[in-house]
Design a protein around this motif. Structure first.
Motif, PDB file in Angstrom:
ATOM      1  N   VAL A 116       7.253 -18.477  -9.906  1.00  0.00           N
ATOM      2  CA  VAL A 116       7.167 -18.713 -11.348  1.00  0.00           C
ATOM      3  C   VAL A 116       7.903 -19.985 -11.755  1.00  0.00           C
ATOM      4  O   VAL A 116       7.372 -20.825 -12.504  1.00  0.00           O
ATOM      5  N   THR A 167       0.901 -18.350  -8.499  1.00  0.00           N
ATOM      6  CA  THR A 167       1.955 -17.484  -7.989  1.00  0.00           C
ATOM      7  C   THR A 167       1.403 -16.598  -6.880  1.00  0.00           C
ATOM      8  O   THR A 167       0.229 -16.231  -6.879  1.00  0.00           O
ATOM      9  N   LEU A 221       0.488 -19.259 -13.620  1.00  0.00           N
ATOM     10  CA  LEU A 221       1.170 -17.971 -13.649  1.00  0.00           C
ATOM     11  C   LEU A 221       0.194 -16.799 -13.742  1.00  0.00           C
ATOM     12  O   LEU A 221       0.601 -15.648 -13.559  1.00  0.00           O
TER      13      LEU A 221
END
Length: 335
Positions: A116, A167, A221
């Motif tokens: 992140v 991610t 993300l």
């Protein structure tokens, strides 16, 4: 204003340096520099079968280039570095550094492991304020750093798309592993808030609004975020920070001078509808301004002038907010 000892301050910055070394010690392939517009980024390129994959390392800087140049050495020193990080965390705990509650700390560690913060995520809000303890060497009183169950993560929508990385594991999977479910939004809009089903913890994803506020995707993300005005100023040029948890966790937070000025703006926006939160915002801003006026007056002055340059509404709110500060703190800001 209380300060940590010189030993604690040195231990914190040593821990941060070692965490930054770790960031490039596990490269799997060949690091390469990619230019996009006026900015440049580094990627780790490696093969998986016949496929070439790229993992984002970070934005180009002299410090990152120096670490990449010696990444083989850093890899060989990984075990010694882990042992030293654990020792430094023990020193910081002995020096009474404040730690986060186990739920929040473990969640932030999982976010870091998934990438992140490497992919542009920045902790904002009260949890960012707490992390200035190490950056500025401040020893917080209990009321100054009261914990909140909310964790706010902000990132730029365009940067999140441009990085062309994701991610791993997917962030929504990480949230569900910690028993978080999306909070339904109004008008069937995508959820940007996640609440823990077995507790009171709340995670919110935010992004700067360039135009109307609304819901925006954060591609890197894999989540959606609430777009907000003034956030662009806050998360520009963020800095790394070390979370004192286990053997240390590398995260990203706003520059402290920008955080302080942004809190003054937010306090004025809240003044008429949430007096208690506005008071907390001013208290956090005042503490940081006092510390920065002593240690980094030029950074504080530059951030204040940049905020004034944002336009008449910013100048109006800042003028009202500064009038509520004690006289010595008003004097610390340029006229």
């Amino acid at each position: 204003m209380n300060r940590h000892s010189a030993l604690a301050h040195a231990a914190y910055h040593d821990l941060l340096r070692l965490l930054l070394d770790d960031r490039v010690s596990d490269l799997r392939g060949t690091p390469g520099r990619v230019e996009r517009g006026a900015r440049a980024y580094w990627y780790d390129s490696y093969r998986v079968g016949s496929e070439v994959r790229k993992t984002y390392i970070g934005e180009d800087s002299e410090a990152l280039r120096a670490r990449i140049d010696r990444h083989q050495q850093l890899r060989a020193e990984a075990q010694a570095r882990a042992t030293e990080r654990a020792r430094l965390v023990r020193i910081l705990r002995a020096e009474r550094f404040m730690s986060l509650d186990p739920t929040t700390a473990s969640l932030i560690a999982a976010f870091a492991q998934a990438g992140v913060f490497r992919l542009g995520g920045t902790i904002v809000g009260t949890h960012a304020f707490r992390l200035y303890e190490g950056e500025l060497g401040l020893a917080y009183a209990l009321d100054a750093a009261a914990q909140t169950g909310d964790l706010d993560i902000a990132s730029f929508e365009r940067l999140s798309l441009a990085l062309d990385d994701r991610t791993e594991p997917p962030l929504q999977q990480v949230l569900r592993d910690f028993a978080f479910d999306p909070v339904p939004a109004l008008d069937n809009a995508p959820a940007w808030r996640w609440r823990q089903t077995r507790g009171q913890a709340l995670v919110e994803f935010l992004t700067p609004a360039f135009g109307d506020e609304g819901i925006r995707p954060l591609a890197a993300l894999g989540v959606t975020a609430q777009a907000l005005h003034h956030l662009n100023y806050l998360i520009a040029e963020p800095v790394h920070a070390a979370l004192v948890y286990r053997s240390g966790v590398l995260v990203q937070i706003p520059r402290p001078e920008r955080f302080a000025i942004h809190k003054l703006i937010v306090a004025e926006r809240r003044a008429g509808r949430d007096r208690i939160k506005a008071q907390k915002d001013r208290a956090q801003a005042a503490l940081l301004i006092e510390a920065l006026a002593q240690d980094r007056p030029d950074d504080l002055a530059l951030a204040y002038r940049e905020a004034l340059a944002q336009g008449p509404k910013w100048r109006e709110r800042l003028a009202a907010a500064v009038e509520k500060l004690p006289a010595p703190l008003r004097a610390a800001l340029p006229g």
